[in-house]
Structures are given as structure tokens and as C-alpha cells.
Scaffold this active site. Structure first.
Site, short mmCIF file in Angstrom:
data_model
loop_
_atom_site.label_atom_id
_atom_site.label_comp_id
_atom_site.label_asym_id
_atom_site.label_seq_id
_atom_site.Cartn_x
_atom_site.Cartn_y
_atom_site.Cartn_z
N ASP A 191 14.73 -1.41 -2.53
CA ASP A 191 13.33 -1.79 -2.77
C ASP A 191 13.22 -2.89 -3.82
O ASP A 191 13.87 -2.82 -4.87
CB ASP A 191 12.58 -0.53 -3.24
CG ASP A 191 11.10 -0.78 -3.37
OD1 ASP A 191 10.47 -1.13 -2.36
OD2 ASP A 191 10.57 -0.62 -4.50
N ARG A 237 -3.73 -1.13 1.55
CA ARG A 237 -2.61 -0.92 2.48
C ARG A 237 -2.75 0.41 3.22
O ARG A 237 -2.17 0.61 4.28
CB ARG A 237 -1.27 -0.98 1.74
CG ARG A 237 -0.91 -2.38 1.28
CD ARG A 237 0.34 -2.38 0.44
NE ARG A 237 0.18 -1.57 -0.76
CZ ARG A 237 1.15 -1.31 -1.63
NH1 ARG A 237 2.36 -1.79 -1.42
NH2 ARG A 237 0.93 -0.57 -2.71
N ASP A 270 1.74 5.11 -5.53
CA ASP A 270 2.11 3.94 -4.74
C ASP A 270 2.84 4.38 -3.46
O ASP A 270 3.90 3.86 -3.12
CB ASP A 270 2.98 2.97 -5.56
CG ASP A 270 3.18 1.63 -4.84
OD1 ASP A 270 2.38 1.32 -3.93
OD2 ASP A 270 4.14 0.91 -5.18
N ARG A 329 17.39 1.49 1.80
CA ARG A 329 16.48 0.33 1.76
C ARG A 329 16.30 -0.04 0.30
O ARG A 329 15.71 0.70 -0.48
CB ARG A 329 15.14 0.71 2.39
CG ARG A 329 14.06 -0.37 2.25
CD ARG A 329 12.73 0.22 2.64
NE ARG A 329 11.63 -0.71 2.55
CZ ARG A 329 10.95 -1.00 1.42
NH1 ARG A 329 11.29 -0.47 0.27
NH2 ARG A 329 9.93 -1.82 1.47
N GLU A 340 15.00 -5.57 0.71
CA GLU A 340 13.56 -5.79 0.83
C GLU A 340 13.20 -6.91 -0.14
O GLU A 340 12.93 -6.69 -1.31
CB GLU A 340 12.77 -4.52 0.49
CG GLU A 340 11.29 -4.63 0.87
CD GLU A 340 10.32 -4.66 -0.31
OE1 GLU A 340 9.14 -4.97 -0.08
OE2 GLU A 340 10.72 -4.38 -1.46
C1 GLC Z 1 8.06 -2.47 -2.20
C2 GLC Z 1 7.35 -1.48 -1.32
C3 GLC Z 1 5.91 -1.41 -1.69
C4 GLC Z 1 5.80 -0.99 -3.13
C5 GLC Z 1 6.66 -1.87 -4.05
C6 GLC Z 1 6.87 -1.22 -5.37
O1 GLC Z 1 7.57 -3.76 -2.06
O2 GLC Z 1 7.53 -1.82 0.03
O3 GLC Z 1 5.20 -0.53 -0.85
O4 GLC Z 1 4.46 -1.06 -3.54
O5 GLC Z 1 7.96 -2.07 -3.53
O6 GLC Z 1 7.81 -0.19 -5.29
#
Ligand code: GLC
Length: 635
Positions: A287, A510, A145, A285, A329
Site C-alpha cells: 500500500d 469513496r 479509512d 498488496r 500500489e
Molecule cells: C491506499 C489505499 C487507500 C487508502 C490509502 C491510505 O491508497 O488504496 O484506500 O486510503 O492507501 O492507506
């Protein structure tokens, strides 16, 4: 957002606040740390009561967390403590007009950490003060990912470099005036993380690190109310283990959600967070914040405990690495996005609403939803800021509030369908070349991927493409907070369709907008006969102007009704009755804002981008996909 149960001691005894403080005093910890603890431990204790008050091990965990903070502070390098003090005396540093962010993948943009170091002169040329390096930790081979499946928070992926190099890079960046930002991927780990292996092996102390169930009974019950996030990978929120049991995995099947109801998980992740803080990272950040707490019968998103957890992590930071910031985020309903933003939780946050509505306005040539969002959803508490971006490494989801859209006579569901169709080039007359992401035929849900240049029309050869790229960035650079540039977009990089031939990327569209560093476009950046050259010179001019425009600091914004549906307009107030007036027109034809509408502004104005005087006495023409930054005097 706090829950309303009574705040008492967790369990009176050897680990209450006063005994922890007494122990620290007896240990002769330094006064600065003791001061931090005195200030923040009561809050942390209170949060532990709410999160873990009903558990016998809650208090021991609290004491262990404070001990981790103590050790981390003792190990914190002197130059980072100096940064901490500097931030304390300039608490709004991140809302300054000189702040400009950039984001990139270490391998794709620069080959490795040493390549990032070599790019510092370019970052300075651009004026960056904030650099987000996409996940760079050890993670599974193949699909990880994009690094969001972390196998060790303390080891850098050996293909990129080492942790030592990362710490050195942080120092070099800081000397160049750039704060290092990395992800704190704390909702889940990869299935190869040491904790994950121990948990499925049933090792004492680790069974409860994740959410594992013997059969489908509980997964079925939870899935009554949870949302599918990566339906292309697996349905629902759980995946089956080899031994037949089921484990919670919100995202990919190899990303296992941590169980924060277990205080040992909070303690373990605190250790990882403080470790990263001491490498010189200045912004974490955070997540996937919305997902970190689960409760049966709910969506398991943005629960009150998610906020309590973030506040608890924040309180620990304030003790042991007080200069750091959290960036949220949360790509969710706008009401939820703001709920994470406060000095006690996340000081800065992505602004997914402004991002999505900028694209919405460009597609519809109607700026009313964006204008409405600036009017009513832009304000933030003091001590916090937006991170405004045109696009990120993730897909674009249409996260506007249906109730806001309804007020303008827009029906959310078909509107989202239209936007998806438009941006993947299925709508007649579309200028966009995006690709669908996670299309869910059952719910009709989908999101969109694509680079800024490809979505805005440059790839399709649309005449307005370059202007739209500039317009979208001009908004991100002027509404307030930290503008964040996806590196490569400043030279109009296009989609990378090669991802479809790379097996580990083919299933995740993506990757189409995560191209390798566009060498050709960078080589053309001073050549005004190329799109790269034209976009680069226009964007860098805007960045330079922003840096010397004090009105762009902070978040104060007054929406301005220009009485033209394709125009978004607002004032950024400054000193002595002056303001910067930002006007953008998303239509394909020029529009006129009449003199009466502008009569609250003195007629003599200055275009701060061209440095030319502008006369507003007879109205203002805004060209097709045009944007103006004017210094005006209010009457
Ligand atoms: C956040 C990230 C994304 C990722 C997800 C799982 O949304 O920006 O890219 O797939 O977390 O970690």
C-alpha cells in the site's frame, strides 16, 4: 534507481555477511533456507549499507532481520513450502491466461470470513484465481479509512473473524485454485497501534518509530514541497497531537507515517510481513509505496530509498517465503509507476494509466491517448505483470503524463478539469453519475468516485451504458497481466448514496462505490431482460474466452494503428503467425476500419467471442462502444 554511494561493509565485525552465514551453518538450519540466504543476503546487506550505512545500529538490525527470517522459515507450514517450490518451477504463473482476479470487502460482500468461504463456489463459477480481501485487520472503531488504519497486523477485526479463520480460508481458497491477496499497509499504522501509543508516551525504542516534531518548524519546512493527499481531512502532511507536538500523517489524521530511516521500523515491519506470509497469503498488496521515505526539500514521494526499502523487503521474502509476490500500489506519474516494477521489487503492479485512460477515452470518444499509452507505456521487464482493472475501491485520478497529452495537442490541466466535470455529471451531455472526491479549491485538483455501472451510463439510463461496461472490462481482460474485477461490477451494481447517511462514511465519497453485496442484482444475473443479467452474461463469456486464449498470457502487445481516432486496437501475438486482434470503438456511432489498413492481416479471421468467422477483406465495422476479439493470421 539505486543511489551512487559506495557499497562497503556496514561495519565489519560480528554481523558481516560471512559471519551471519557462519552462524546459520553452525545452527544447522536446513539446506533450503541456507541456499536462499546465500543467494539473497549479499543483496540485502548491500541495501542495508545504502539505507542504514551511517547508523551504528544498522548492522544489528540486519542480523535481527535474518534471524526473523530464520524463525519464520522454521515455522512455515509444509504446504506453503510446497507452494514456494511450485512457484519456483513455474515463475511466470501469475501471467497465465487463466489468471482472473476479484476484489471485495469482507463485511460488505459476505458479512465475514465465513461468508467468503461460502462464496468460493461462486468465485469458481466466475473463474477467479486471485482474491483480494480488502483490509481486514484490527483498526479503530468508526472511520478507519476502510481498514487502512491498522492497529494490529496480527489480529483480524473481530467483527470479520479470526486470524486462524483467515489461515484456514487461505488453504481452502488455494485448494480451489485461488491465491489469497491482502494488503501490506506498511507506510503507516493507526494511532491506536501499540507502537503508536508507545511512541507518543516516549517509550524507549519507540520514539523514532514515527516522525514527531515539537513545533511547526520542521513541518512547515517539509510542507514547502509535499503534496496534500487528503485535504478534506487536514491541510498539509502533519497533524497536531494533544500535547501540541506535530506528527506526520499523509492520509487521515489517525494514520501515522512510519519512520523508515530508523532500521528498527524495518525490522518490526519485517516481522509483521513474515507473519502474514505464513498465514498463507500469496500476494501482498504494497500500500502507498510512493510515500515510504521522506527527505526535506523533496516531494517525499518515490524517493530512491523507497525503492531500496521495497527491494530489502523483497530480499527478506525470497529467503523466508519465496513463493510470495508483491503488488505495487503506486498511483503516480506513469514513469514512476513502472519504476516500482521488477522481479527484485514489485513483480506486479496496478496499471492506473490504462484504467484512467479507458475512462478518458469513453468520455471524449477519442481513443488516441489510450492508444498512445498502449504503444509506449505498456512494456514491462520480464518476470513482471500488470494488474489491469476498470476501477478499484479508490477514486479515479487522471494520472496520465502531461507531456504525452501535449503531443496530441491536449493540455493536461483543463483536460483533467473536463474529465472531473464529465464524470461527476457537470458537463453537458454526460452519461456519468460520479461524485467528486477531495476537491481542492486552492489547486483545482479533484478526483472522481462511482461504480463502473454508474460511471459508464447505466445509472443515467444511457443507451451505451452496458456496452461501455463491457468494453472497459474487455480491455482489462485482454491487454495482458492479471485482470482484476471489483466484485459486484459483473452484475452492474450502482452507486450507494446511503453512505452520506452513515456518519463514519459521510465525509469520504469513496464509499459511494463500495456498496454492500447487491443481492437483487445477483438474483437477476441469469435474467437477460435485466442490465445485471445482460452485463453478467457478456462479461462471463469474455472471462471464459480469455481463459482458453493462450495469446492473452504474458504482456506482449503490438499496438495497431486503425486510423480512426475513436478506435483502440492492438495485437496479442501467438504461435505460428497467429494473433488475437483486439479492436474497441469508444464513439457513439459505428466506425469502419478500411481494408487497406487491415491488409497486413489475412482476410479470414475468427471472432473468438461469438465463434463466428469474420471476413476482413472488405474492412471491419466496429459498432458504437463495441469491442471485437478476433483471431487473425499475420501476412
Ligand atoms: C491506499 C489505499 C487507500 C487508502 C490509502 C491510505 O491508497 O488504496 O484506500 O486510503 O492507501 O492507506
Amino acid at each position: 534507481m539505486r543511489q551512487a554511494f559506495p557499497v562497503t561493509q556496514l561495519r565489519p565485525g560480528p554481523h558481516d555477511v560471512s559471519s551471519i552465514l557462519a552462524d546459520l551453518t553452525a545452527d544447522h538450519v536446513d539446506r533450503e533456507f541456507l541456499g536462499n540466504v546465500e543467494l539473497h543476503l549479499p543483496r540485502l546487506h548491500d541495501l542495508f549499507v545504502q539505507l542504514y550505512g551511517d547508523r551504528a545500529d544498522g548492522f544489528e538490525s540486519l542480523a535481527s532481520v535474518v534471524d526473523l527470517a530464520r524463525r519464520s522459515w522454521a515455522a512455515r507450514p509444509a504446504d506453503l513450502k510446497a507452494v514456494d517450490r511450485g512457484r519456483a518451477s513455474d515463475p511466470d504463473w501469475f501471467a497465465d491466461e487463466r489468471m482472473v482476479g476479484g476484489v471485495c470487502y469482507v463485511d460488505r460482500y459476505a458479512g465475514g470470513l465465513s461468508g467468503i468461504r461460502d462464496a468460493i463456489p461462486y468465485f469458481r463459477e466466475l473463474g477467479l484465481t486471485y482474491l483480494h480481501l480488502m483490509p481486514l485487520f484490527e483498526s479503530p472503531e468508526g472511520n478507519s479509512d476502510g481498514g487502512y488504519a491498522v492497529s494490529s497486523y496480527r489480529r483480524v477485526d473481530p467483527k470479520l473473524g479470526t486470524m486462524q479463520e483467515l489461515a484456514e480460508l487461505a488453504t481452502e481458497l488455494r485448494r480451489a485454485g485461488i491465491s489469497l491477496v491482502v494488503d501490506f499497509i506498511f507506510n503507516h499504522t493507526s494511532n491506536e497501534h501499540r507502537w503508536a501509543k508507545k511512541a507518543i508516551a516516549g517509550d524507549a525504542g519507540y520514539e523514532d518509530f514515527y516522525l514527531i516534531f515539537p513545533d511547526r518548524e520542521m513541518p512547515d519546512a517539509y510542507e514547502q514541497t509535499t503534496r496534500e493527499i487528503f485535504p478534506d481531512d487536514h491541510p498539509g502532511s502533519f497533524v497536531q497531537l494533544d500535547d501540541g507536538r506535530w506528527i506526520w500523517a499523509t492520509f487521515y489524521h489517525f494514520q501515522w507515517d512510519l519512520n523508515y530511516a530508523n532500521p528498527a521500523v524495518f525490522e518490526a515491519m519485517t516481522g509483521e510481513m513474515l507473519f502474514l506470509a505464513n498465514q498463507g497469503v500469496e500476494i501482498l498488496r504494497m500500500d502507498a509505496v510512493a510515500f515510504i521515505w521522506k527527505r526535506l526539500g523533496t516531494t517525499c514521494e518515490s524517493l530512491p530509498e523507497a525503492h531500496l526499502l521495497l527491494q530489502a523487503f523483497n530480499a527478506v521474502l525470497r529467503m523466508a517465503a519465496p513463493g510470495l509476490l508483491f503488488k505495487s500500489e503506486a498511483i503516480v506519474h506513469p514513469d514512476e509507476v513502472v519504476s516500482y516494477i521488477s522481479p527484485e521489487e514489485c513483480q506486479i503492479s496496478y496499471n492506473p494509466l490504462q484504467m484512467a485512460l479507458t475512462w478518458e477515452a469513453l468520455a471524449t470518444r477519442d481513443a488516441r491517448l489510450l492508444q498512445q499509452a498502449l504503444e509506449r507505456r505498456h512494456a514491462l521487464p520480464p518476470g513482471t505483470a500488470w494488474v489491469n482493472y476498470v476501477r478499484s475501491h479508490d477514486d479515479i485520478g487522471w494520472t496520465f503524463a502531461d507531456e504525452d497529452a501535449a503531443e496530441l495537442g491536449i493540455d493536461g490541466y483543463p483536460h483533467r478539469r473536463f474529465l472531473n466535470d464529465f464524470y461527476v455529471g457537470r458537463a453537458p451531455g454526460s452519461f456519468a453519475r460520479g461524485v467528486p472526491f477531495q476537491e481542492n479549491p486552492r489547486t483545482g485538483d479533484a478526483r472522481v468516485t462511482g461504480t463502473t455501472a454508474s460511471l459508464a451510463g447505466i445509472e443515467a439510463g444511457d443507451a451505451g451504458g452496458e456496452d461501455r461496461v463491457v468494453l472497459a472490462h474487455a480491455l482489462a481482460l485482454s491487454t495482458g497481466g492479471i485482470p482484476l474485477l471489483y466484485l459486484g461490477d459483473e452484475v452492474a451494481q450502482l452507486n450507494d448514496y446511503g453512505y452520506a447517511d452513515r456518519p463514519e462514511e459521510a465525509g469520504d465519497s469513496r464509499w459511494v462505490h463500495r456498496p454492500f453485496r447487491p443481492e437483487g442484482a445477483y438474483a437477476e444475473r441469469t435474467d437477460a431482460t435485466t442490465p445485471a443479467g445482460r452485463v453478467f452474461s457478456r462479461l462471463t463469456r469474455l472471462i471464459d474466452v480469455r481463459r482458453s486464449t493462450p495469446e492473452f498470457a504474458g504482456n506482449e502487445l503490438v499496438a495497431f494503428d486503425a486510423r480512426v481516432s475513436s478506435v483502440v486496437a492492438f495485437l496479442r501475438p501467438g504461435d505460428h503467425g497467429f494473433a488475437v486482434f483486439v479492436v474497441a470503438n469508444v464513439a457513439d456511432t459505428a466506425v469502419e476500419i478500411d481494408a487497406l489498413t487491415l491488409s497486413g492481416l489475412a482476410p479470414e479471421a475468427l471472432d473468438i467471442v461469438t465463434s463466428h468467422p469474420v471476413w476482413l477483406g472488405a474492412g471491419l465495422t466496429v459498432p458504437a462502444h463495441g469491442v471485437r476479439w478476433l483471431r487473425v493470421r499475420l501476412r
